[in-house]
Design a protein around this motif. Structure first.
Motif, mmCIF file in Angstrom:
data_model
loop_
_atom_site.group_PDB
_atom_site.id
_atom_site.type_symbol
_atom_site.label_atom_id
_atom_site.label_comp_id
_atom_site.label_asym_id
_atom_site.label_seq_id
_atom_site.Cartn_x
_atom_site.Cartn_y
_atom_site.Cartn_z
ATOM 1 N N SER A 11 37.775 -109.884 15.072
ATOM 2 C CA SER A 11 37.113 -110.160 16.358
ATOM 3 C C SER A 11 36.554 -108.869 16.953
ATOM 4 O O SER A 11 37.039 -107.768 16.670
ATOM 5 C CB SER A 11 38.117 -110.784 17.326
ATOM 6 O OG SER A 11 39.144 -109.852 17.607
ATOM 7 N N VAL A 22 42.427 -105.198 9.825
ATOM 8 C CA VAL A 22 41.441 -106.262 9.713
ATOM 9 C C VAL A 22 40.969 -106.556 11.142
ATOM 10 O O VAL A 22 41.742 -107.042 11.963
ATOM 11 C CB VAL A 22 42.021 -107.526 9.041
ATOM 12 C CG1 VAL A 22 40.978 -108.635 8.999
ATOM 13 C CG2 VAL A 22 42.499 -107.202 7.621
ATOM 14 N N PHE A 30 41.613 -116.494 13.995
ATOM 15 C CA PHE A 30 42.176 -115.239 13.505
ATOM 16 C C PHE A 30 41.508 -114.069 14.203
ATOM 17 O O PHE A 30 40.299 -113.880 14.093
ATOM 18 C CB PHE A 30 41.986 -115.138 11.985
ATOM 19 C CG PHE A 30 42.539 -113.860 11.413
ATOM 20 C CD1 PHE A 30 43.910 -113.640 11.392
ATOM 21 C CD2 PHE A 30 41.695 -112.868 10.941
ATOM 22 C CE1 PHE A 30 44.425 -112.443 10.885
ATOM 23 C CE2 PHE A 30 42.204 -111.684 10.435
ATOM 24 C CZ PHE A 30 43.566 -111.467 10.411
ATOM 25 N N LYS A 31 42.315 -113.296 14.924
ATOM 26 C CA LYS A 31 41.741 -112.161 15.649
ATOM 27 C C LYS A 31 41.719 -110.899 14.805
ATOM 28 O O LYS A 31 40.770 -110.118 14.863
ATOM 29 C CB LYS A 31 42.569 -111.909 16.899
ATOM 30 C CG LYS A 31 42.441 -113.037 17.912
ATOM 31 C CD LYS A 31 43.204 -112.664 19.159
ATOM 32 C CE LYS A 31 42.521 -113.214 20.388
ATOM 33 N NZ LYS A 31 43.144 -112.676 21.614
ATOM 34 N N GLY A 32 42.769 -110.693 14.053
ATOM 35 C CA GLY A 32 42.829 -109.492 13.237
ATOM 36 C C GLY A 32 44.258 -109.184 12.861
ATOM 37 O O GLY A 32 45.175 -109.963 13.145
ATOM 38 N N MET A 62 47.539 -108.047 19.076
ATOM 39 C CA MET A 62 46.371 -108.920 18.900
ATOM 40 C C MET A 62 46.226 -109.881 20.095
ATOM 41 O O MET A 62 45.239 -110.593 20.172
ATOM 42 C CB MET A 62 46.490 -109.726 17.596
ATOM 43 C CG MET A 62 46.570 -108.874 16.343
ATOM 44 S SD MET A 62 45.060 -107.893 16.065
ATOM 45 C CE MET A 62 45.739 -106.488 15.165
#
Lengths: 421, 421
Positions: B309, B306, A301-303, A349
């Motif tokens: 990373s 969010v 999960f990067k964001g 992302m």
């Protein structure tokens, strides 16, 4: 063998603590093939405690007690059992040495009431307490087995494991090695009653293994259980049942152990080195919160972006103005916007997948769209974006949870389909 | 009035779930002056369930049931009670309409077993289920009161609060002149034991009103209760106790009713027309999820990022590369990064406040920083950004919840301070 667990303590009846001892003992007893038929909680009251013991005698072969072994006048468990069984109590010498040693080592004078912690019912086997002072007891009378354990979980668990379980195996279970083995099958993308309908004949008619649905917050689970002399023997039966169930519900069974869907996704994507990002409107961060609740999610999960307002949908996710506003616009809750959000967040992302959720969680609603209308999108690098319409029932919280689980289900299906290709 | 709680479900006897319903109902009954004398757990078995009901009839005036109201063949509670009481069951029309509407709205065919969720015992009062489909029941027979509630806590709690409690107060407790009145005081920014220490003399010595700390997931609550002939009379005593407690803990008491901190924040900011955005790393969306769980949050919450990373921290939130990487960099978990995240997200969202969380939730850790080290930042338009270091204990889930609650506490304090200015 039928068992009953009696937890003793007014603090349980006042709701000041939750009865985790009953859960622990139930799990442990199931594992050695003992069926728990009742759990009872009773307060620190001599009359009602004796009443509970007599009721348990009428319906169980093994009665386990937790709590009420401490030094105070409220701690009545052993006195009550002794009274019901017509036995006396005495001070167990070894336990008394331990109590005295405890106070001596600390240079504190022992108050007289602490002697109560060494009390033992006549002719009972004392059960050593490795992590506390109150001694446990185990005894047999008229074919009934009584196991008396302390209340604090940190005392009860080691005493059960090291003292009570071996005693039960030897005395009550006579060396019989039959145990209950279970397998939990986890489902997503299907409701409990639809699932049950597909399996109703198995649930109703099959007795070995037994197949039982059970509800857990936001999840659907089937428990398959069998009694067997060994794990190997059990697994043959459990695996056969799993195959049978899997054949009827091939699209929904995501795990054969009790794990959440997000854990399966995080681990699967981790193995393949895949990444994901998310754009959430009505779920407000819940999808990302679920994914990042899993240890190791940082690798996949990067964001993501919570685009609660139209302003942020335009500014950060490049949703065209005329998708959102104007007489003929589809509006924020639309398949068009779900598609843009999924595709844009995937690009921003630079991830393999992009997820989106936009909907009306209620209680307010806008754009003449009903509460529960939700669109979810899933974009994948080099593939066509898919969008699904959901019509969900429930309150705000339920709609948000179901929306989040729905997009995770679609992501899991995509991983399954990709693996087939 | 003596009560017994009977929880129905084989999953409880197998130890697969813990009986939190018994705890909740015990607390609630204590608060209205009902003494719980026994809690019983019985499986999904008609014979033993009837046996448990008969035992309860012999020793309680009020019997509350939880669980076994669902659509499956295992759900037997109403059938068993009807059999013991010699009554029949019928389909409650309003509940059936709701079940049918549920499936119609989703365009899914209703399977026949779902009709069971609308079953009602003849001459019982149906208890509405706001968050699910299975209807509850309440009835009186031969001076005994029966209250039948669903198993899932998210259905049981609102049904008890809104339907069963008023019914009990009117029917079972109707004759009594004195009633118990309570006030819930909610605290943030302080742990349960620190709070108890500050109030220990009141908790131990004061008998009217009584002051009791009350544990609830991730929150600290004090319940102040008194018996009085009228609400007006009760309020005089309750308010005096509240003032006394407030004077000892002026910085932590955020509400005098049972609401979460995020609700107080959303409503307060809504009144002032203020807005907020958030940048979350280790909490993965939890802060935003909490804020957006409150109806009306759309007016105060614009959106957030969010940034799980480092890549996304740099790309979307302009965190300088040399804050994150390199030998002398402070690293992602640092006051410097918390400050940049809060300030940047406030500017990106063009909001009045910007919140940030960056930390090590575990179980893995990086940068030689320990699990539980968390930095939270709060930026405000035209003011200096504040950053706080937290050193939290617990597992991944606990650390995430405590971090989220901590930044919300700081935002609430900022609103309080601003109002003073």
């Amino acid at each position: 063998m039928k068992a009953e667990i009696i937890a003793v303590g007014t603090e349980l009846l006042l709701g000041q603590i939750v009865n985790t001892n009953a859960q622990y003992l139930s799990q442990e007893l199931a594992a050695i093939g003992v069926d728990v038929y009742f759990q009872t909680v009773v307060g620190d009251n001599m009359t009602r405690l004796q009443e509970a013991i007599r009721t348990a005698q009428s319906r169980a072969d093994i009665i386990l007690f937790s709590g009420g072994l401490g030094p105070t006048q409220d701690d009545l468990t052993k006195d009550a059992i002794a009274a019901v069984l017509g036995r006396d109590l005495h001070i167990d010498r070894l336990s008394m040495d331990k109590v005295e040693g405890f106070f001596r080592d600390r240079g504190v004078e022992m108050t007289e009431n602490n002697r109560r912690q060494a009390l033992t019912i006549d002719d009972a086997t004392p059960l050593k307490n490795e992590t506390g002072l109150a001694v446990g007891n185990a005894l047999v009378q008229e074919g009934k087995y009584y196991v008396i354990l302390p209340g604090p979980p940190k005392e009860l668990k080691p005493m059960f494991e090291q003292e009570a379980k071996p005693w039960l195996l030897q005395h009550a279970l006579g060396g019989s090695e039959m145990a209950i083995y279970s397998k939990m099958l986890k489902f997503a993308g299907i409701g409990e009653s639809a699932l049950e309908t597909k399996l109703i004949d198995l649930i109703k008619e099959q007795s070995d293994p037994t197949i039982a649905p059970y509800a857990k917050e936001g999840e659907v689970t089937i428990r398959v259980s069998t009694k067997a002399a060994s794990e190997a023997e059990a697994l043959i039966k459990l695996n056969a049942a799993e195959v049978q169930i899997q054949q009827r519900l091939p699209e929904y069974l995501y795990a054969s152990e009790d794990v959440p869907l997000e854990k399966v996704i995080v681990e699967w994507m981790g193995r393949l080195g895949l990444t994901v990002g998310a754009a959430e409107s009505c779920t407000g961060g819940l999808v990302m919160e679920m994914l990042t609740s899993i240890p190791g999610s940082a690798t996949i999960f990067k964001g993501g972006i919570v685009c609660y307002s139209n302003e942020i949908k335009k500014k950060l996710l490049n949703v065209p103005h005329d998708y959102l506003e104007g007489e003929n616009s589809p509006g924020a809750v639309s398949p068009e916007v779900a598609q843009v959000l999924a595709e844009q967040v995937r690009m921003i992302m630079d991830s393999d997948f992009g997820l989106s959720v936009t909907g009306v969680a209620g209680p307010g609603y806008s754009e003449l769209k009903p509460v529960g209308l939700v669109y979810i999108g899933i974009a994948e690098r080099g593939k066509k974006t898919e969008v699904h319409e959901l019509r969900l029932n429930g309150n705000r919280e339920t709609i948000r949870i179901r929306s989040a689980k729905a997009i995770l289900y679609r992501l899991w299906r995509r991983l399954v389909e990709n693996e087939k290709e």
